[in-house]
Design an enzyme around this catalytic site. Structure first.
Site, PDB file in Angstrom:
ATOM      1  N   LEU A 291       6.473   3.569  -3.636  1.00 49.94           N
ATOM      2  CA  LEU A 291       6.963   2.528  -4.534  1.00 49.94           C
ATOM      3  C   LEU A 291       7.167   1.208  -3.794  1.00 49.94           C
ATOM      4  O   LEU A 291       7.331   1.193  -2.563  1.00 49.94           O
ATOM      5  CB  LEU A 291       8.307   2.959  -5.135  1.00 49.94           C
ATOM      6  CG  LEU A 291       8.288   4.154  -6.095  1.00 49.94           C
ATOM      7  CD1 LEU A 291       9.717   4.597  -6.381  1.00 49.94           C
ATOM      8  CD2 LEU A 291       7.564   3.788  -7.390  1.00 49.94           C
ATOM      9  N   SER A 292       7.216   0.122  -4.551  1.00 52.50           N
ATOM     10  CA  SER A 292       7.590  -1.163  -3.982  1.00 52.50           C
ATOM     11  C   SER A 292       9.000  -1.036  -3.394  1.00 52.50           C
ATOM     12  O   SER A 292       9.890  -0.471  -4.032  1.00 52.50           O
ATOM     13  CB  SER A 292       7.569  -2.222  -5.094  1.00 52.50           C
ATOM     14  OG  SER A 292       8.027  -3.445  -4.595  1.00 52.50           O
TER      15      SER A 292
ATOM     16  N   SER B 121       9.823   0.841  -0.917  1.00 46.61           N
ATOM     17  CA  SER B 121      10.077   2.153  -0.299  1.00 46.61           C
ATOM     18  C   SER B 121      10.064   2.053   1.230  1.00 46.61           C
ATOM     19  O   SER B 121      10.663   2.894   1.914  1.00 46.61           O
ATOM     20  CB  SER B 121       9.047   3.187  -0.776  1.00 46.61           C
ATOM     21  OG  SER B 121       7.733   2.765  -0.458  1.00 46.61           O
ATOM     22  N   GLY B 122       9.373   1.043   1.751  1.00 45.39           N
ATOM     23  CA  GLY B 122       9.350   0.871   3.208  1.00 45.39           C
ATOM     24  C   GLY B 122       7.963   0.968   3.834  1.00 45.39           C
ATOM     25  O   GLY B 122       7.851   1.071   5.063  1.00 45.39           O
ATOM     26  N   LYS B 123       6.929   0.918   3.022  1.00 47.32           N
ATOM     27  CA  LYS B 123       5.553   1.043   3.551  1.00 47.32           C
ATOM     28  C   LYS B 123       5.266  -0.003   4.630  1.00 47.32           C
ATOM     29  O   LYS B 123       4.831   0.324   5.724  1.00 47.32           O
ATOM     30  CB  LYS B 123       4.514   0.862   2.414  1.00 47.32           C
ATOM     31  CG  LYS B 123       4.664   1.824   1.265  1.00 47.32           C
ATOM     32  CD  LYS B 123       3.638   1.552   0.172  1.00 47.32           C
ATOM     33  CE  LYS B 123       3.747   0.209  -0.524  1.00 47.32           C
ATOM     34  NZ  LYS B 123       4.986  -0.001  -1.294  1.00 47.32           N
ATOM     35  N   SER B 124       5.494  -1.270   4.293  1.00 50.40           N
ATOM     36  CA  SER B 124       5.167  -2.349   5.240  1.00 50.40           C
ATOM     37  C   SER B 124       6.023  -2.257   6.492  1.00 50.40           C
ATOM     38  O   SER B 124       5.511  -2.418   7.606  1.00 50.40           O
ATOM     39  CB  SER B 124       5.416  -3.720   4.612  1.00 50.40           C
ATOM     40  OG  SER B 124       4.564  -3.905   3.532  1.00 50.40           O
TER      41      SER B 124
ATOM     42  N   SER C  42      -0.747   1.882  -4.144  1.00 54.64           N
ATOM     43  CA  SER C  42      -1.815   2.848  -4.474  1.00 54.64           C
ATOM     44  C   SER C  42      -1.258   3.984  -5.338  1.00 54.64           C
ATOM     45  O   SER C  42      -1.162   5.120  -4.883  1.00 54.64           O
ATOM     46  CB  SER C  42      -2.484   3.389  -3.205  1.00 54.64           C
ATOM     47  OG  SER C  42      -1.587   3.713  -2.179  1.00 54.64           O
TER      48      SER C  42
HETATM   49  N1  LIG Z   1       3.371  -5.191 -11.647  1.00 53.67           N
HETATM   50  C1  LIG Z   1       3.542  -4.932 -10.344  1.00 53.67           C
HETATM   51  N2  LIG Z   1       3.656  -3.656  -9.921  1.00 53.67           N
HETATM   52  C2  LIG Z   1       3.830  -3.403  -8.610  1.00 53.67           C
HETATM   53  N3  LIG Z   1       3.906  -4.346  -7.653  1.00 53.67           N
HETATM   54  C3  LIG Z   1       3.788  -5.647  -8.025  1.00 53.67           C
HETATM   55  C4  LIG Z   1       3.615  -5.988  -9.379  1.00 53.67           C
HETATM   56  N4  LIG Z   1       3.536  -7.334  -9.465  1.00 53.67           N
HETATM   57  C5  LIG Z   1       3.672  -7.815  -8.235  1.00 53.67           C
HETATM   58  N5  LIG Z   1       3.831  -6.807  -7.345  1.00 53.67           N
HETATM   59  C6  LIG Z   1       3.911  -7.011  -5.885  1.00 53.67           C
HETATM   60  O1  LIG Z   1       2.647  -6.596  -5.376  1.00 53.67           O
HETATM   61  C7  LIG Z   1       2.800  -5.605  -4.371  1.00 53.67           C
HETATM   62  C8  LIG Z   1       1.940  -4.383  -4.670  1.00 53.67           C
HETATM   63  O2  LIG Z   1       0.605  -4.655  -4.415  1.00 53.67           O
HETATM   64  P1  LIG Z   1      -0.381  -3.461  -4.042  1.00 53.67           P
HETATM   65  O3  LIG Z   1      -1.703  -4.081  -3.751  1.00 53.67           O
HETATM   66  O4  LIG Z   1       0.225  -2.619  -3.008  1.00 53.67           O
HETATM   67  O5  LIG Z   1      -0.415  -2.669  -5.431  1.00 53.67           O
HETATM   68  S1  LIG Z   1      -1.438  -1.546  -5.916  1.00 53.67           S
HETATM   69  O6  LIG Z   1      -1.687  -0.638  -4.784  1.00 53.67           O
HETATM   70  O7  LIG Z   1      -2.689  -2.197  -6.337  1.00 53.67           O
HETATM   71  O8  LIG Z   1      -0.775  -0.860  -7.045  1.00 53.67           O
HETATM   72  C9  LIG Z   1       4.237  -5.196  -4.356  1.00 53.67           C
HETATM   73  O9  LIG Z   1       4.561  -5.271  -2.988  1.00 53.67           O
HETATM   74  P2  LIG Z   1       5.364  -4.156  -2.186  1.00 53.67           P
HETATM   75  O10 LIG Z   1       6.768  -4.409  -2.582  1.00 53.67           O
HETATM   76  O11 LIG Z   1       5.091  -4.499  -0.761  1.00 53.67           O
HETATM   77  O12 LIG Z   1       4.872  -2.785  -2.524  1.00 53.67           O
HETATM   78  C10 LIG Z   1       4.985  -6.224  -5.181  1.00 53.67           C
HETATM   79  O13 LIG Z   1       5.627  -7.117  -4.322  1.00 53.67           O
HETATM   80  N1  LIG Z   2      13.997   3.867   6.829  1.00 56.38           N
HETATM   81  C1  LIG Z   2      13.497   2.747   6.319  1.00 56.38           C
HETATM   82  N2  LIG Z   2      12.161   2.573   6.324  1.00 56.38           N
HETATM   83  C2  LIG Z   2      11.627   1.439   5.793  1.00 56.38           C
HETATM   84  N3  LIG Z   2      12.342   0.433   5.260  1.00 56.38           N
HETATM   85  C3  LIG Z   2      13.660   0.562   5.230  1.00 56.38           C
HETATM   86  C4  LIG Z   2      14.297   1.714   5.753  1.00 56.38           C
HETATM   87  N4  LIG Z   2      15.615   1.584   5.601  1.00 56.38           N
HETATM   88  C5  LIG Z   2      15.800   0.380   5.013  1.00 56.38           C
HETATM   89  N5  LIG Z   2      14.649  -0.246   4.793  1.00 56.38           N
HETATM   90  C6  LIG Z   2      14.490  -1.591   4.189  1.00 56.38           C
HETATM   91  O1  LIG Z   2      13.821  -1.443   2.928  1.00 56.38           O
HETATM   92  C7  LIG Z   2      12.964  -2.559   2.683  1.00 56.38           C
HETATM   93  C8  LIG Z   2      11.552  -2.045   2.493  1.00 56.38           C
HETATM   94  O2  LIG Z   2      10.704  -3.131   2.249  1.00 56.38           O
HETATM   95  P1  LIG Z   2       9.151  -3.064   2.577  1.00 56.38           P
HETATM   96  O3  LIG Z   2       8.908  -2.503   3.932  1.00 56.38           O
HETATM   97  O4  LIG Z   2       8.583  -4.404   2.250  1.00 56.38           O
HETATM   98  O5  LIG Z   2       8.666  -1.968   1.497  1.00 56.38           O
HETATM   99  P2  LIG Z   2       7.265  -1.844   0.749  1.00 56.38           P
HETATM  100  O6  LIG Z   2       6.209  -2.342   1.692  1.00 56.38           O
HETATM  101  O7  LIG Z   2       7.140  -0.387   0.444  1.00 56.38           O
HETATM  102  O8  LIG Z   2       7.397  -2.675  -0.481  1.00 56.38           O
HETATM  103  C9  LIG Z   2      13.085  -3.481   3.893  1.00 56.38           C
HETATM  104  O9  LIG Z   2      14.022  -4.474   3.600  1.00 56.38           O
HETATM  105  C10 LIG Z   2      13.604  -2.533   4.982  1.00 56.38           C
HETATM  106  O10 LIG Z   2      14.365  -3.206   5.971  1.00 56.38           O
END
Ligand SMILES: Nc1ncnc2c1ncn2[C@@H]1O[C@H](COP(=O)(O)OS(=O)(=O)O)[C@@H](OP(=O)(O)O)[C@H]1O
Ligand SMILES: Nc1ncnc2c1ncn2[C@@H]1O[C@H](COP(=O)(O)OP(=O)(O)O)[C@@H](O)[C@H]1O
Length: 197
Positions: A33-34, A36-39, A106
């Site tokens: 999930l957005s 979740s900590g992927k980046s 994804s």
């Molecule tokens: N509608 C919607 N749903 C989910 N996420 C959204 C949406 N709109 C914008 N964002 C921002 O775009 C990031 C996700 O892009 P991705 O390329 O990883 O998405 S996907 O794999 O194509 O589903 C995601 O970043 P992460 O938070 O890093 O996951 C969001 O910041």
């Molecule tokens: N164990 C952990 N692993 C990854 N992120 C964490 C963890 N604990 C707290 N966090 C925080 O959660 C947020 C995750 O953001 P981000 O890495 O951008 O997630 P994503 O790429 O899945 O959207 C960051 O602010 C990070 O500091």
């Protein structure tokens, strides 16, 4: 595909690059999930590989959705195309002897499996960044969940768009229970176990 295209066999193949680099190459695919900590985790793993002088590269939203895939949005079809292109790019990196890390939501199992099937068996590691929605929403690092809840953003993953958790991932990281460093070490340990590094 145009009928006048021909493939050129390069004299240097993946095995040459792997031999020179001294390690395996392949794809470490973070999904979750957005928020979740992927980046965060992928970035830390990448730093650790760099410190070991290994050839690695991180693909994430910043260098993909702002460039190669800037024409794509978040409808299911766009997400599918997003992942398809990223998969093809990741395959090229693998062929160049690089360990490529990807950090994209994804959300569809079928799309992730398609990438897995692009690569030779064993060259794709699916990492489920498993964090409960409530925790992701509490973190809300970009304020997007708030906007999704208020209806300002439509089709947000986990709120009003689906996320299909991996059925059989190689690794599961519980980022709500373990810190970034511990999660990154879990990935490095797994790479060592598999003989990639
Ligand atoms: N509608 C919607 N749903 C989910 N996420 C959204 C949406 N709109 C914008 N964002 C921002 O775009 C990031 C996700 O892009 P991705 O390329 O990883 O998405 S996907 O794999 O194509 O589903 C995601 O970043 P992460 O938070 O890093 O996951 C969001 O910041
Ligand atoms: N164990 C952990 N692993 C990854 N992120 C964490 C963890 N604990 C707290 N966090 C925080 O959660 C947020 C995750 O953001 P981000 O890495 O951008 O997630 P994503 O790429 O899945 O959207 C960051 O602010 C990070 O500091």
């Amino acid at each position: 595909m145009g009928s006048n295209l021909t493939w050129h066999d390069a004299s240097l193949q993946v095995d040459h690059y792997r031999k020179r680099n001294g390690h395996h190459s392949g794809v470490i695919w973070f999904t979750g999930l957005s928020g979740s900590g992927k980046s965060s985790v992928a970035n830390r793993v990448n730093e650790k590989l760099y410190e070991k002088h290994l050839q690695s590269y991180l693909l994430d939203g910043d260098n993909v959705r702002h460039g190669l895939n800037q024409d794509l949005g978040f409808a299911a079809q766009d997400r599918e195309e997003n992942i398809r292109r990223i998969g093809e790019v990741a395959k090229l990196f693998t062929d160049s002897g690089t360990i490529v890390l990807t950090a994209f939501i994804s959300p569809y199992q079928e799309d992730r499996d398609r990438v897995r099937n692009l690569l030779p068996e064993g060259d794709f590691i699916e990492v489920f960044v498993d964090c409960p929605l409530e925790e992701c929403e509490k973190r809300d690092p970009k304020g997007l969940y708030e906007k999704a809840r208020s209806g300002e953003i439509k089709g947000f993953t986990g709120i009003d768009a689906p996320y299909e958790a991996p059925i059989d991932p190689e690794l599961v990281l519980h980022t709500h229970e373990r810190d970034i460093e511990t999660c990154a070490n879990q990935v490095i340990d797994y790479l060592e176990e598999r003989g990639w590094v």
